[in-house]
Design a protein around this motif. Structure first.
Motif, PDB file in Angstrom:
ATOM      1  N   MET A 164     153.917  76.612  29.059  1.00 52.63           N
ATOM      2  CA  MET A 164     154.549  75.505  30.050  1.00 52.63           C
ATOM      3  C   MET A 164     155.726  74.816  29.301  1.00 52.63           C
ATOM      4  SD  MET A 164     152.902  71.799  30.151  1.00 52.63           S
ATOM      5  CE  MET A 164     151.437  71.926  31.391  1.00 52.63           C
ATOM      6  N   LYS A 165     156.363  74.748  30.478  1.00 48.62           N
ATOM      7  CA  LYS A 165     157.646  74.367  29.966  1.00 48.62           C
ATOM      8  C   LYS A 165     158.037  72.399  30.055  1.00 48.62           C
ATOM      9  CE  LYS A 165     161.086  78.084  31.188  1.00 48.62           C
ATOM     10  NZ  LYS A 165     161.226  78.733  32.162  1.00 48.62           N
ATOM     11  N   VAL A 166     158.315  71.936  29.641  1.00 48.21           N
ATOM     12  CA  VAL A 166     158.593  70.146  29.980  1.00 48.21           C
ATOM     13  C   VAL A 166     160.716  69.752  29.683  1.00 48.21           C
ATOM     14  CG1 VAL A 166     157.294  68.056  28.595  1.00 48.21           C
ATOM     15  CG2 VAL A 166     156.201  69.813  28.823  1.00 48.21           C
ATOM     16  N   ALA A 167     160.777  69.463  30.862  1.00 48.82           N
ATOM     17  CA  ALA A 167     161.686  68.642  31.343  1.00 48.82           C
ATOM     18  C   ALA A 167     162.310  67.134  31.028  1.00 48.82           C
ATOM     19  CB  ALA A 167     162.505  69.680  32.079  1.00 48.82           C
ATOM     20  N   ILE A 168     162.808  66.251  30.352  1.00 50.88           N
ATOM     21  CA  ILE A 168     162.452  64.880  29.720  1.00 50.88           C
ATOM     22  C   ILE A 168     164.250  64.120  30.276  1.00 50.88           C
ATOM     23  CG2 ILE A 168     162.268  63.062  28.732  1.00 50.88           C
ATOM     24  CD1 ILE A 168     160.459  64.797  26.989  1.00 50.88           C
ATOM     25  N   MET A 169     164.624  63.954  31.483  1.00 53.60           N
ATOM     26  CA  MET A 169     165.606  63.305  31.093  1.00 53.60           C
ATOM     27  C   MET A 169     165.967  61.784  31.983  1.00 53.60           C
ATOM     28  SD  MET A 169     168.424  65.451  31.423  1.00 53.60           S
ATOM     29  CE  MET A 169     169.579  64.879  32.934  1.00 53.60           C
ATOM     30  N   GLN A 170     166.563  61.536  31.621  1.00 56.41           N
ATOM     31  CA  GLN A 170     166.899  59.735  32.492  1.00 56.41           C
ATOM     32  C   GLN A 170     166.635  59.831  33.251  1.00 56.41           C
ATOM     33  OE1 GLN A 170     169.189  57.018  28.779  1.00 56.41           O
ATOM     34  NE2 GLN A 170     170.361  59.025  29.940  1.00 56.41           N
ATOM     35  N   PRO A 171     167.064  58.219  34.065  1.00 54.14           N
ATOM     36  CA  PRO A 171     167.401  57.975  35.877  1.00 54.14           C
ATOM     37  C   PRO A 171     168.459  58.538  35.796  1.00 54.14           C
ATOM     38  CG  PRO A 171     165.994  56.409  34.633  1.00 54.14           C
ATOM     39  CD  PRO A 171     166.581  57.365  33.939  1.00 54.14           C
ATOM     40  N   TYR A 172     169.004  58.607  36.799  1.00 51.78           N
ATOM     41  CA  TYR A 172     169.894  58.523  37.449  1.00 51.78           C
ATOM     42  C   TYR A 172     170.625  58.596  38.609  1.00 51.78           C
ATOM     43  CZ  TYR A 172     171.971  60.885  32.961  1.00 51.78           C
ATOM     44  OH  TYR A 172     172.139  61.800  31.965  1.00 51.78           O
ATOM     45  N   PHE A 173     171.429  57.399  38.998  1.00 54.69           N
ATOM     46  CA  PHE A 173     171.687  57.133  40.588  1.00 54.69           C
ATOM     47  C   PHE A 173     172.727  58.369  41.184  1.00 54.69           C
ATOM     48  CE2 PHE A 173     174.377  55.229  43.956  1.00 54.69           C
ATOM     49  CZ  PHE A 173     173.048  54.912  44.875  1.00 54.69           C
TER      50      PHE A 173
END
Length: 94
Positions: A1-10
């Protein structure tokens, strides 16, 4: 399983969406400290062939507030921004 985490961007860049597509689970990490002059509420557009930075105005708040605790200012004029987009890109070939 691949998990990706990012901050929100406009209006995130294409790589953000590519990362989403390649992950099985995508987490938007918004319970971290908001950074001034970051890309969370700012972006760029081509205006008359030149880079132009624009931002969504945020309500005043303590520097210690998390991203999720921030809100767009009630003074924000969304039609003005939409008209800028229209003027910048309405005649673009794609």
């Amino acid at each position: 399983m691949k998990v990706a985490i990012m901050q929100p961007y406009f209006l995130p860049y294409i790589g953000y969406f590519q990362l989403m597509a390649s992950a099985d689970v995508f987490v938007i990490y918004d319970n971290i400290k908001y950074t001034k002059k970051g890309w969370i509420n700012r972006n760029r557009m081509l205006l008359n062939g030149k880079d132009s930075v624009f931002s969504l105005p945020l309500m005043k708040g303590a520097d210690s507030l998390n991203i999720a605790e921030r809100a767009i200012s009630p003074d924000f004029n969304k039609m003005k921004l939409l008209n800028q987009f229209h003027g910048a890109y309405s005649k673009a070939p794609y």
